[in-house]
Design a protein around this motif. Structure first.
Motif, mmCIF file in Angstrom:
data_model
loop_
_atom_site.group_PDB
_atom_site.id
_atom_site.type_symbol
_atom_site.label_atom_id
_atom_site.label_comp_id
_atom_site.label_asym_id
_atom_site.label_seq_id
_atom_site.Cartn_x
_atom_site.Cartn_y
_atom_site.Cartn_z
ATOM 1 N N ALA A 192 44.789 0.898 15.883
ATOM 2 C CA ALA A 192 44.418 -0.325 16.585
ATOM 3 C C ALA A 192 45.643 -1.108 17.057
ATOM 4 C CB ALA A 192 43.544 -1.203 15.697
ATOM 5 N N LEU A 193 46.621 -1.292 16.178
ATOM 6 C CA LEU A 193 47.795 -2.072 16.568
ATOM 7 C C LEU A 193 48.598 -1.374 17.661
ATOM 8 C CD1 LEU A 193 49.218 -3.518 13.221
ATOM 9 C CD2 LEU A 193 47.731 -4.613 14.907
ATOM 10 N N ASP A 200 43.843 6.381 28.087
ATOM 11 C CA ASP A 200 42.586 6.928 27.572
ATOM 12 C C ASP A 200 41.423 5.984 27.877
ATOM 13 O OD1 ASP A 200 43.568 9.362 26.158
ATOM 14 O OD2 ASP A 200 44.691 7.888 25.010
ATOM 15 N N LEU A 201 41.658 4.686 27.748
ATOM 16 C CA LEU A 201 40.627 3.718 28.092
ATOM 17 C C LEU A 201 40.338 3.748 29.592
ATOM 18 C CD1 LEU A 201 41.750 0.677 25.900
ATOM 19 C CD2 LEU A 201 39.923 2.300 25.416
ATOM 20 N N ALA A 202 41.378 3.904 30.381
ATOM 21 C CA ALA A 202 41.191 4.003 31.825
ATOM 22 C C ALA A 202 40.341 5.205 32.177
ATOM 23 C CB ALA A 202 42.550 4.080 32.519
ATOM 24 N N ASP A 219 43.464 6.160 16.660
ATOM 25 C CA ASP A 219 44.785 6.721 16.415
ATOM 26 C C ASP A 219 45.150 7.709 17.530
ATOM 27 O OD1 ASP A 219 47.123 6.939 14.947
ATOM 28 O OD2 ASP A 219 46.372 8.557 13.694
ATOM 29 N N GLY A 220 46.330 7.529 18.123
ATOM 30 C CA GLY A 220 46.791 8.399 19.190
ATOM 31 C C GLY A 220 46.262 8.042 20.557
ATOM 32 N N ASP A 241 35.877 -7.294 13.255
ATOM 33 C CA ASP A 241 35.556 -6.752 11.934
ATOM 34 C C ASP A 241 35.142 -5.285 12.036
ATOM 35 O OD1 ASP A 241 35.705 -9.238 10.187
ATOM 36 O OD2 ASP A 241 34.289 -9.900 11.716
ATOM 37 N N GLY A 242 35.938 -4.419 11.434
ATOM 38 C CA GLY A 242 35.641 -3.004 11.434
ATOM 39 C C GLY A 242 36.234 -2.239 12.597
ATOM 40 N N THR A 243 36.671 -2.952 13.629
ATOM 41 C CA THR A 243 37.265 -2.310 14.805
ATOM 42 C C THR A 243 38.770 -2.540 14.836
ATOM 43 O OG1 THR A 243 35.232 -2.581 16.108
ATOM 44 C CG2 THR A 243 37.270 -2.208 17.331
ATOM 45 N N LEU A 244 39.174 -3.791 14.762
ATOM 46 C CA LEU A 244 40.595 -4.142 14.724
ATOM 47 C C LEU A 244 41.116 -4.150 13.289
ATOM 48 C CD1 LEU A 244 43.173 -5.220 16.169
ATOM 49 C CD2 LEU A 244 42.249 -7.529 15.797
#
Length: 223
Positions: free
Chosen positions: A94-95, A212-214, A206-207, A15-18
């Motif tokens: 997110a998607l 980036d997570l790594a 977005d983008g 909720d709010g993130t995805l």
């Protein structure tokens, strides 16, 4: 140049993130309190963002809702789930990020304080394969900000939570993810998130991609 290693898994709040379901929750709270002659403000609703539904139900009881905790949770869940009509209000980026993680072979978990039937409905609405694991509010004894849900998600995925990245949008969720030991990215939406040296804040997903997570995981591990 060394390319950062991808996370063992990425653990997503819902909720709010995805998906932007928070306005539905706000509307549910407002209607329910109103039915019992009370008022419920946007500021009050913000204080419940990211909290466990049972904790939120007790707050609504304090504001005059003469129902049991279970009745309140069920009523709210029905209200919000009934408004999850395609296309769902997916959060920006997110998607694409979730799809990129799946293409890269990175396991994913949905870690939410919403009940399982709602989490499964959201996961089923994804335009590609769902999450590898779902941990819902009715799977844990302690809601966020306790880290139980994140620790359980990592355990069910068979990975060390310290090698995972979690993505959150609320103060309780951020606290839970950080306490679990996961590298944490906060993406504020309805609630304000604090700055801190144990997590990173992004304005949007977005983008953003798996790399980036790594990079965040590598940066936080070095601190």
């Amino acid at each position: 140049m060394t390319v950062p290693k991808l996370p063992s898994a990425v653990l997503w709040d819902m909720d709010g993130t995805l998906v932007d379901t928070e306005p539905f929750w706000f509307a549910a709270e407002t209607e329910l309190v109103g039915r019992f002659g009370g008022t419920w403000t946007h500021s009050q609703a913000i204080t419940l963002v990211g909290s466990g539904l049972r904790d939120g139900a007790r707050v609504l009881q304090d504001h005059g809702v003469a129902m049991t905790v279970d009745e309140i949770v069920d009523w709210q869940t029905d209200f919000v789930t009934g408004r999850l009509v395609a296309p769902l209000p997916w959060r920006p980026g997110a998607l694409a990020l979730l799809s990129g993680l799946r293409d890269a072979g990175v396991p994913t978990a949905l870690v939410t304080m919403s009940v399982r039937r709602m989490a499964e409905a959201v996961a089923a609405a994804l335009p590609f394969g769902g999450f590898d694991v779902i941990v819902a509010g009715d799977d844990v004894a302690l809601p966020k900000p306790d880290p139980e849900a994140y620790l359980l998600a990592a355990d069910r995925l068979g990975v060390d939570v310290r090698t995972c990245v979690a993505i959150e949008d609320s103060p309780p969720g951020l606290a839970a993810a950080v306490a679990s030991g996961a590298a944490t990215v906060g993406v504020p939406h309805h609630a304000v998130l604090p700055d801190g040296d144990r997590w990173r804040l992004w304005a949007t997903l977005d983008g953003r991609g798996p790399e980036d997570l790594a990079a965040v995981a590598l940066e936080l591990a070095a601190r």
